[in-house]
Write an enzyme that holds these catalytic residues in place. Structure first.
Site, PDB file in Angstrom:
ATOM      1  N   ASP A  28       0.853  -1.199   0.000  1.00  0.00           N
ATOM      2  CA  ASP A  28       0.000   0.000   0.000  1.00  0.00           C
ATOM      3  C   ASP A  28       0.888   1.249   0.000  1.00  0.00           C
ATOM      4  O   ASP A  28       1.896   1.316   0.713  1.00  0.00           O
ATOM      5  CB  ASP A  28      -0.901  -0.015   1.238  1.00  0.00           C
ATOM      6  CG  ASP A  28      -2.054   0.971   1.129  1.00  0.00           C
ATOM      7  OD1 ASP A  28      -3.204   0.529   1.052  1.00  0.00           O
ATOM      8  OD2 ASP A  28      -1.790   2.202   1.121  1.00  0.00           O
ATOM      9  N   GLY A  88     -15.651   2.808   4.100  1.00  0.00           N
ATOM     10  CA  GLY A  88     -14.387   3.520   3.895  1.00  0.00           C
ATOM     11  C   GLY A  88     -13.665   3.112   2.635  1.00  0.00           C
ATOM     12  O   GLY A  88     -12.451   3.330   2.507  1.00  0.00           O
ATOM     13  N   HIS A  95     -10.377  -5.438  -2.966  1.00  0.00           N
ATOM     14  CA  HIS A  95      -9.018  -5.662  -2.463  1.00  0.00           C
ATOM     15  C   HIS A  95      -9.059  -6.061  -1.003  1.00  0.00           C
ATOM     16  O   HIS A  95      -9.902  -5.590  -0.243  1.00  0.00           O
ATOM     17  CB  HIS A  95      -8.137  -4.419  -2.638  1.00  0.00           C
ATOM     18  CG  HIS A  95      -8.735  -3.141  -2.125  1.00  0.00           C
ATOM     19  ND1 HIS A  95      -9.702  -2.446  -2.809  1.00  0.00           N
ATOM     20  CD2 HIS A  95      -8.511  -2.436  -0.996  1.00  0.00           C
ATOM     21  CE1 HIS A  95     -10.042  -1.363  -2.123  1.00  0.00           C
ATOM     22  NE2 HIS A  95      -9.337  -1.345  -1.008  1.00  0.00           N
ATOM     23  N   HIS A  97      -6.926  -5.814   2.406  1.00  0.00           N
ATOM     24  CA  HIS A  97      -5.794  -5.208   3.105  1.00  0.00           C
ATOM     25  C   HIS A  97      -5.193  -6.301   3.981  1.00  0.00           C
ATOM     26  O   HIS A  97      -5.909  -6.915   4.778  1.00  0.00           O
ATOM     27  CB  HIS A  97      -6.261  -4.065   4.011  1.00  0.00           C
ATOM     28  CG  HIS A  97      -6.841  -2.888   3.290  1.00  0.00           C
ATOM     29  ND1 HIS A  97      -6.115  -1.755   3.015  1.00  0.00           N
ATOM     30  CD2 HIS A  97      -8.085  -2.656   2.803  1.00  0.00           C
ATOM     31  CE1 HIS A  97      -6.885  -0.871   2.397  1.00  0.00           C
ATOM     32  NE2 HIS A  97      -8.090  -1.390   2.256  1.00  0.00           N
TER      33      HIS A  97
HETATM   34  P1  5GP Z   1      -9.763   1.389   0.416  1.00  0.00           P
HETATM   35  O1  5GP Z   1      -9.919   2.649   1.219  1.00  0.00           O
HETATM   36  O2  5GP Z   1     -10.408   1.502  -0.941  1.00  0.00           O
HETATM   37  O3  5GP Z   1     -10.170   0.152   1.162  1.00  0.00           O
HETATM   38  O4  5GP Z   1      -8.199   1.228   0.219  1.00  0.00           O
HETATM   39  C1  5GP Z   1      -7.511   1.738  -0.872  1.00  0.00           C
HETATM   40  C2  5GP Z   1      -6.057   1.675  -0.531  1.00  0.00           C
HETATM   41  O5  5GP Z   1      -5.326   1.870  -1.716  1.00  0.00           O
HETATM   42  C3  5GP Z   1      -5.600   2.746   0.458  1.00  0.00           C
HETATM   43  O6  5GP Z   1      -5.034   2.136   1.614  1.00  0.00           O
HETATM   44  C4  5GP Z   1      -4.558   3.548  -0.332  1.00  0.00           C
HETATM   45  O7  5GP Z   1      -3.460   3.963   0.448  1.00  0.00           O
HETATM   46  C5  5GP Z   1      -4.159   2.584  -1.426  1.00  0.00           C
HETATM   47  N1  5GP Z   1      -3.742   3.219  -2.673  1.00  0.00           N
HETATM   48  C6  5GP Z   1      -4.396   4.203  -3.339  1.00  0.00           C
HETATM   49  N2  5GP Z   1      -3.734   4.527  -4.467  1.00  0.00           N
HETATM   50  C7  5GP Z   1      -2.649   3.717  -4.517  1.00  0.00           C
HETATM   51  C8  5GP Z   1      -1.582   3.579  -5.465  1.00  0.00           C
HETATM   52  O8  5GP Z   1      -1.495   4.253  -6.488  1.00  0.00           O
HETATM   53  N3  5GP Z   1      -0.628   2.653  -5.183  1.00  0.00           N
HETATM   54  C9  5GP Z   1      -0.690   1.855  -4.065  1.00  0.00           C
HETATM   55  N4  5GP Z   1       0.288   0.981  -3.899  1.00  0.00           N
HETATM   56  N5  5GP Z   1      -1.678   1.964  -3.163  1.00  0.00           N
HETATM   57  C10 5GP Z   1      -2.652   2.876  -3.386  1.00  0.00           C
END
Ligand code: 5GP
Length: 110
Positions: A28, A88, A95, A97
């Site tokens: 991440d 969130g 995905h 985490h």
């Molecule tokens: P969500 O909030 O959708 O569950 O998590 C999305 C995650 O993607 C976040 O933890 C954020 O830091 C990560 N993220 C967003 N853009 C990028 C990116 O361009 N590269 C990487 N490696 N992680 C990303």
């Protein structure tokens, strides 16, 4: 096209942890734990609620392998998947985490 589709397509770089024909795992960009990896299917599925049981099962097996590769399988880790606005979720591409590398506190409501 979401940012994760661009990562799968190689249009945006990532720090890759593991990959097979169906799934990709990468660190991440904004880690919330000492080890914070995202495991995604290469096909675009919006979130957990839209995904088939078969895909989720395979993604979970992949995540277990990712945890081993990252060296957090013995010490323990947490798997989270965010769904929709209140969950969130920022990126509308399923995905997991994978969080570890230290004792984690339990997440609180924002
Ligand atoms: P969500 O909030 O959708 O569950 O998590 C999305 C995650 O993607 C976040 O933890 C954020 O830091 C990560 N993220 C967003 N853009 C990028 C990116 O361009 N590269 C990487 N490696 N992680 C990303």
């Amino acid at each position: 096209m979401t940012i994760f589709e661009k990562i799968v397509a190689g249009e945006i770089p990532c720090k890759k942890v593991a990959e097979d024909e169906k799934f990709l795992a990468f660190y991440d960009i904004n880690p919330k734990a000492p080890v914070h990896i995202l495991a995604i299917p290469k096909i675009c599925v919006k979130d957990f609620s839209c995904a088939s049981s078969e895909l989720l099962g395979e993604l979970c097996e992949f995540a277990k392998e990712v945890a081993k590769i990252a060296g957090i399988d013995k010490s323990g880790y947490r798997i989270i998947t965010n769904i929709g606005a209140d969950g969130g979720q920022e990126v509308p591409h399923l995905h997991l985490h994978i969080l570890g590398g230290g004792k984690l506190s339990f997440p609180k409501l924002a």
